[in-house]
Scaffold this motif. Structure first.
Motif, PDB file in Angstrom:
ATOM      1  N   GLU A   1      59.505  47.430  13.989  1.00  0.00           N
ATOM      2  CA  GLU A   1      58.741  46.167  13.762  1.00  0.00           C
ATOM      3  C   GLU A   1      58.200  45.538  15.190  1.00  0.00           C
ATOM      4  O   GLU A   1      58.196  44.267  15.209  1.00  0.00           O
TER       5      GLU A   1
ATOM      6  N   TYR B   1      59.034  37.259   0.078  1.00  0.00           N
ATOM      7  CA  TYR B   1      57.870  37.892  -0.339  1.00  0.00           C
ATOM      8  C   TYR B   1      57.239  37.518  -1.626  1.00  0.00           C
ATOM      9  O   TYR B   1      56.229  38.056  -2.134  1.00  0.00           O
TER      10      TYR B   1
ATOM     11  N   ASN C   1      61.886  42.113  12.891  1.00  0.00           N
ATOM     12  CA  ASN C   1      61.372  40.827  12.880  1.00  0.00           C
ATOM     13  C   ASN C   1      62.240  39.742  12.887  1.00  0.00           C
ATOM     14  O   ASN C   1      62.011  38.556  13.014  1.00  0.00           O
TER      15      ASN C   1
ATOM     16  N   ARG D   1      56.043  53.966   1.182  1.00  0.00           N
ATOM     17  CA  ARG D   1      56.659  53.605   2.381  1.00  0.00           C
ATOM     18  C   ARG D   1      57.883  54.457   2.568  1.00  0.00           C
ATOM     19  O   ARG D   1      58.706  54.276   1.543  1.00  0.00           O
TER      20      ARG D   1
ATOM     21  N   TYR E   1      56.518  45.338  -3.457  1.00  0.00           N
ATOM     22  CA  TYR E   1      58.014  45.418  -3.225  1.00  0.00           C
ATOM     23  C   TYR E   1      58.536  45.765  -4.544  1.00  0.00           C
ATOM     24  O   TYR E   1      58.083  45.363  -5.518  1.00  0.00           O
TER      25      TYR E   1
ATOM     26  N   SER F   1      65.756  41.760   3.752  1.00  0.00           N
ATOM     27  CA  SER F   1      65.219  40.597   4.112  1.00  0.00           C
ATOM     28  C   SER F   1      65.682  39.502   3.330  1.00  0.00           C
ATOM     29  O   SER F   1      66.015  38.581   3.671  1.00  0.00           O
TER      30      SER F   1
ATOM     31  N   HIS G   1      60.186  52.745   4.125  1.00  0.00           N
ATOM     32  CA  HIS G   1      61.139  51.692   4.613  1.00  0.00           C
ATOM     33  C   HIS G   1      62.142  51.357   3.685  1.00  0.00           C
ATOM     34  O   HIS G   1      61.933  51.480   2.521  1.00  0.00           O
TER      35      HIS G   1
ATOM     36  N   ASP H   1      67.389  44.082   8.901  1.00  0.00           N
ATOM     37  CA  ASP H   1      65.984  44.832   9.086  1.00  0.00           C
ATOM     38  C   ASP H   1      65.566  45.560   7.866  1.00  0.00           C
ATOM     39  O   ASP H   1      64.309  45.925   7.751  1.00  0.00           O
TER      40      ASP H   1
ATOM     41  N   HIS I   1      53.693  48.081  12.487  1.00  0.00           N
ATOM     42  CA  HIS I   1      54.213  47.153  11.771  1.00  0.00           C
ATOM     43  C   HIS I   1      54.049  45.899  12.512  1.00  0.00           C
ATOM     44  O   HIS I   1      53.524  45.699  13.571  1.00  0.00           O
ATOM     45  N   ILE I   2      54.745  44.785  11.937  1.00  0.00           N
ATOM     46  CA  ILE I   2      54.973  43.377  12.612  1.00  0.00           C
ATOM     47  C   ILE I   2      55.137  43.581  14.068  1.00  0.00           C
ATOM     48  O   ILE I   2      55.879  44.399  14.515  1.00  0.00           O
TER      49      ILE I   2
ATOM     50  N   LYS J   1      56.942  53.359   9.646  1.00  0.00           N
ATOM     51  CA  LYS J   1      56.823  52.446  11.039  1.00  0.00           C
ATOM     52  C   LYS J   1      56.555  53.215  12.203  1.00  0.00           C
ATOM     53  O   LYS J   1      57.410  54.209  12.577  1.00  0.00           O
TER      54      LYS J   1
ATOM     55  N   TRP K   1      51.988  37.012   9.429  1.00  0.00           N
ATOM     56  CA  TRP K   1      52.072  36.038   8.427  1.00  0.00           C
ATOM     57  C   TRP K   1      51.397  34.713   8.342  1.00  0.00           C
ATOM     58  O   TRP K   1      51.247  34.040   7.678  1.00  0.00           O
TER      59      TRP K   1
END
Ligand code: SER
Length: 953
Positions: free
Chosen positions: A426, A221, A580, A397, A308, A885, A399, A882, A455-456, A422, A495
């Motif tokens: 993802e 990130y 992801n 968030r 983040y 990362s 998350h 998950d 999300h992704i 989410k 991305w």
């Protein structure tokens, strides 16, 4: 391999917006029934709506005068532009209020363009014309209760169209609606009287200030804002194009996602070294950020910056000798972050903030303290410094944290909070979400305004997705099952923003290629309660504009809705994760299907993100014991996805002869349908192979293994076909190509990835089949087994233990792995025998007290850690990628040796190997609980993966 090969193509041209057949939830209103002005109802913890906050009072007041000058300049420009373009055309006066904000001027401009497109002529002015057709803007704050900030009313009679709203955004959306009608009817709408308001208050998209790979010397990130990394960020024309798409879709928020944006956007006098971009880039960033905020504002879009925690700028971290990512607050990180946030709010008072309290930051206590003592106080400091009268909205968030514990604490110190969770993790997996995940949404919605984050899209990448029915139902689920009042939508290839993954020259822009994706989410976020016949007619009209004929459009709509069921159903029934770290379109290995637990399969995937049903192992067991099945089964899903995918191919074939526009893009859609069918067939045979292997566990019947072999062969054939279809058409299967991805095959440990294209993974599946055949032959005839050589111990690497609270020991049967327990190894895998382990207090570790283990090595090594296979709190758990990362930065998330020994009184354990470079280190393991250290080996040693099958009884 030719995964970068390109095809020169015509660009995708989107259908001209719109042909609005039943497009809006228009409802007739009586002009006589206008309500008297009322005080808005008080609602508990109702946050200030961002559009109210950021475009309301302060911002507009500050800019009113210059804006008015701009408004008039714009109006004159538009007048000339329109007049030159259509001097003989019928003329329409567009009257804006004298104090029109930039948003209303922008709205008037859009109307002017629509008039021009319809062959009419428009002029913008501030004095109402007394004769001739005209469009009038009327702001009525007394209608706020009925229309909110974004609702509007359109009324026309005697060639006068009046757009009425309580606020600027409502006038803008009224103009967008009117412009659609003008383009469609090619005249001013006659005798209409409709009103409309959005179902969801926040409707937004996000843009990745992130890349497909990790930068050298950087961690996950970490991407400074620079023209080298993000050339498109500095392209105003490109932004304008995308922002216009957003406003046309009535999206009102735009989120920029980055690890730590502050080091690219603010300067702090106390931390001059924190800026991590050159001076000229910094100036450009500030200029671009301000420009973007203004352009968004004009279009009724709230710009939000996501970050983040805890992240520090690289130069600052280096100066203080600390890592750039911290798992717990420190005085330095807290002071720096609080000041950065305050400065950001001061410099960009109309930009929102979105906070991700994880992934680096670990533990509820740390996260509560960080949110309530650093972040939110930082926002309040900034608010004070900027002279804001209201708390700026902040989105948090959920998350990588425990939201039920953390969010109430945040609300206690700050009221204008939104929560965001989410939608299906993802991936896009179901419109029937349930379970724990649904409960989290409901809990958050009970606290205040809540946003779902689509999300992704790990299971949809890289193919096109236009299943508007799935999307409509997902929005209904978001509102009705989750209580959400906002949508935050990811693009399909996050991305790789702004380009699509197609191998085309020039690249396709995602908003062009995926226009249906953006439009469907936006449409239903505005109003999911559509009349289904009218809704179908709407999409047919949109696809008719796209493909040229109604015959093509009807078939295409059916094709996209059929295709859209395949990936969601496959991943929720067979996948390891919706996260992801899995790329569905690259297939799965036999072992992943047979033994998903070994790959850290997350139960939430099928317990929350899927309708009720059975996984493969449960299904096979029930079949064997002749029990009744419940819900969606592997068999029912395979049947369904084959049917959906073949239908998509058949419908698209039927559309083909009628396509007269956008032939190249239609061809790419058709190729996607063919890919989705090949993918479904690959899963069909692979899951059947896995079911036979599982059945063999009960039957011990070689016929099961033979059948598994046949399905393995057929699944590989289908994968070859998928590879042929994608070889020259796609650059990659998934846009995240780092070592974070593990399923089906890992990406590179660092930097640019591997195994991201079918061409790259095909040989791995070929090897899998060859290995399977050898194993099958050995099973049939054990005498053929070649691996008779004894397993050798792994070589030891020298190390110096520095910590005094720990000691070394020789790993062997009879040895004790803890200093304060009598438990001994009863057996140990040959690989570990004789290595030098490190032991410490089990009591300390199990009670979550920090056990610092410091050591020094002179060569690159791997440290072998034993994780006990038990979920109780006393044992350290393997980190879940998950939610963290960065957990695999030293490798080690996957075991190298399973069931590697037997220790008295302890569960079985697996060995994981973490890389360390020469130097002095403290063992860094994510999480809390007890574990064992089984030795240190050179990085150059090959650690053959194996299941030693010890300690499992
Ligand atoms: N998993 C990461 C997150 O949720 C990246 O998508 O932020």
């Amino acid at each position: 391999m030719n995964c970068k090969s390109t095809e020169t193509v015509a660009q995708v041209s989107k259908p001209a917006l719109p042909s609005a057949v039943g497009c809006y939830r228009g409802r007739a209103v009586s002009p006589a029934s206008e309500p008297a002005e009322r005080e808005p109802r008080e609602q508990a913890r109702k946050p200030v709506h961002p559009s109210q906050y950021c475009y309301g009072r302060q911002a507009i007041q500050q800019t009113r005068r210059p804006v008015l000058r701009n408004a008039l300049a714009s109006a004159i420009a538009l007048l000339l532009f329109v007049a030159l373009g259509a001097s003989a055309a019928p003329h329409v006066n567009i009257t804006i209020p004298t104090n029109a904000s930039p948003r209303v001027v922008f709205a008037a401009e859009r109307l002017g363009l629509a008039l021009q497109a319809a062959g009419l002529q428009g002029t913008v002015g501030q004095a109402p014309s007394t004769n001739g057709p005209s469009i009038r803007f009327r702001q009525r704050t007394d209608l706020r209760q009925d229309l909110g900030h974004e609702g509007f009313r359109l009324e026309s009679s005697n060639n006068i169209l009046t757009i009425t709203a309580a606020a600027d955004s409502g006038l803008l959306y009224g103009a967008v609606d009117a412009a659609r009608r003008i383009r469609e009817e090619r005249r001013l709408p006659q005798s209409i009287n409709v009103a409309d308001t959005p179902a969801m208050a926040l409707r937004g998209v996000c843009v990745a200030m992130q890349k497909t790979s990790i930068l050298p010397g950087r961690r996950v990130y970490e991407y400074p804002y620079t023209p080298e990394l993000f050339p498109w960020f500095y392209d105003k024309q490109l932004w304008s194009e995308y922002l216009d798409v957003l406003v046309e879709n009535r999206m009102n928020s735009l989120y920029l996602w980055n690890g730590h944006p502050f080091a690219s956007l603010v300067r702090l006098k106390e931390y001059p070294e924190a800026v991590e971009v050159p001076d000229d880039v910094f100036e450009k960033n500030v200029e671009m950020f301000r420009w973007l905020t203004t352009e968004c504002d004009k279009r009724g879009i709230w710009l939000v910056q996501m970050f983040y925690n805890i992240f520090l700028p690289k130069p600052l971290a280096e100066k203080h000798g600390v890592p750039t990512q911290l798992s717990a607050p420190t005085p330095l990180s807290s002071d720096y972050t609080r000041k950065s946030i305050a400065e950001f709010v001061k410099q960009y008072p109309n930009v929102g903030l979105m906070v991700c309290l994880g992934e680096a930051l670990q533990g509820t206590t740390n996260q509560i303290s960080w949110a309530t003592s650093t972040i939110l106080p930082g926002v309040l400091d900034g608010m004070k410094a900027a002279g804001l009268r209201e708390q700026p909205p902040v989105v948090i968030r959920t998350h990588a944290m425990n939201p039920e514990a953390i969010m109430p604490a945040c609300f206690a110190v700050y009221t204008n909070l939104f929560t965001e969770t989410k939608y299906n993790g993802e991936s896009l997996t179901t419109y029937e979400p349930r379970g724990k995940a649904a409960q989290t949404h409901l809990n958050m919605a009970a606290l205040g305004s809540h946003i779902v984050n689509v999300h992704i899209l790990s299971n949809l990448e890289p193919f096109r997705y236009g299943a508007q029915e799935f999307i409509r139902k997902s929005i209904l689920a978001s509102r009705d099952r989750f209580g959400a009042s906002g949508l935050h939508l990811y693009p399909l290839a996050y991305w790789n923003w702004p380009n699509s993954p197609d191998a085309t020259t020039p690249p396709l822009k995602q908003w062009d290629r995926d226009w249906m994706w953006f439009e469907a989410w936006a449409r239903y976020a505005w109003n999911p309660d559509v009349n289904l016949n009218q809704d179908r007619a709407y999409w047919i009209s949109r696809l008719t504009a796209f493909l040229g004929t109604r015959q093509a459009a009807e078939k295409m709509l059916d094709a996209v809705n059929e295709a859209g069921e395949v990936a969601p159903q496959l991943v929720r029934r067979f996948g390891i994760t919706e996260g992801n770290r899995q790329t569905l379109s690259l297939g799965m290995t036999l072992d992943q299907l047979v033994n998903p637990k070994r790959y850290n399969a997350i139960t939430e995937l099928w317990e929350s993100q899927a309708p009720p049903g059975e996984r493969l192992d449960e299904f096979v067991r029930k079949e064997w014991s002749k029990e009744a099945h419940i819900g969606e089964t592997p068999v029912s899903v395979i049947e369904a996805v084959l049917k959906h995918a073949s239908n998509a191919v058949v419908f698209a074939a039927a559309a083909a002869p009628h396509v007269t526009e956008n032939q190249a893009e239609f061809k790419r859609w058709r190729n996607d349908f063919a890919c989705i069918l090949a993918m479904a067939q690959n899963y069909e045979h692979k899951t059947k192979a896995a079911a036979h292997v599982l059945r063999y566990g009960f039957s011990k019947d070689m016929a099961d293994m033979n059948a598994a072999g046949e399905h393995m062969t057929r699944s590989l054939e289908r994968f070859r076909e998928l590879t042929a279809l994608t070889r020259n058409t796609y650059q990659f299967a998934n846009s995240m190509q780092t070592g974070h991805r593990k399923i089906p095959f890992g990406g590179a440990a660092n930097g640019a990835g591997t195994n991201y294209h079918w061409v790259q993974v095909l040989p791995l599946y070929e090897k899998e089949l060859a290995d399977f055949r050898v194993a099958l032959a050995e099973l049939k005839d054990p005498a053929r087994a070649t691996s008779t050589t004894a397993v050798q111990p792994w070589p030891a690497a020298p190390f110096r233990l520095i910590s005094t609270n720990a000691e070394t020991y020789e790993v062997k049967a009879g040895a004790r792995p803890f200093v304060d327990r009598r438990y001994t190894f009863m057996s140990v895998a040959s690989e570990l025998n004789g290595l030098t382990g490190i032991r410490f207090s089990h009591e300390e570790a199990k009670n979550h007290r920090h056990v610092p283990i410091e050591f020094e090595v002179t060569q690159p090594v791997r440290v072998l850690i034993g994780y006990f296979q038990n979920e109780r709190d006393l044992w350290l758990q393997v980190p879940n990628l998950d939610f963290a990362s960065h957990a695999d930065e030293r490798g080690g998330v996957e075991p190298v040796l399973r069931n590697a020994g037997e220790i008295e009184e302890c569960p079985a354990f697996n060995v994981h190997a973490f890389r360390y470079e020469p130097g002095r280190h403290q063992l860094e393991l994510i999480g809390k609980g007890s574990f064992i250290v089984l030795g240190v080996v050179p990085q150059s040693a090959t650690l053959e993966k194996r299941d030693a099958k010890l300690g499992t009884k």
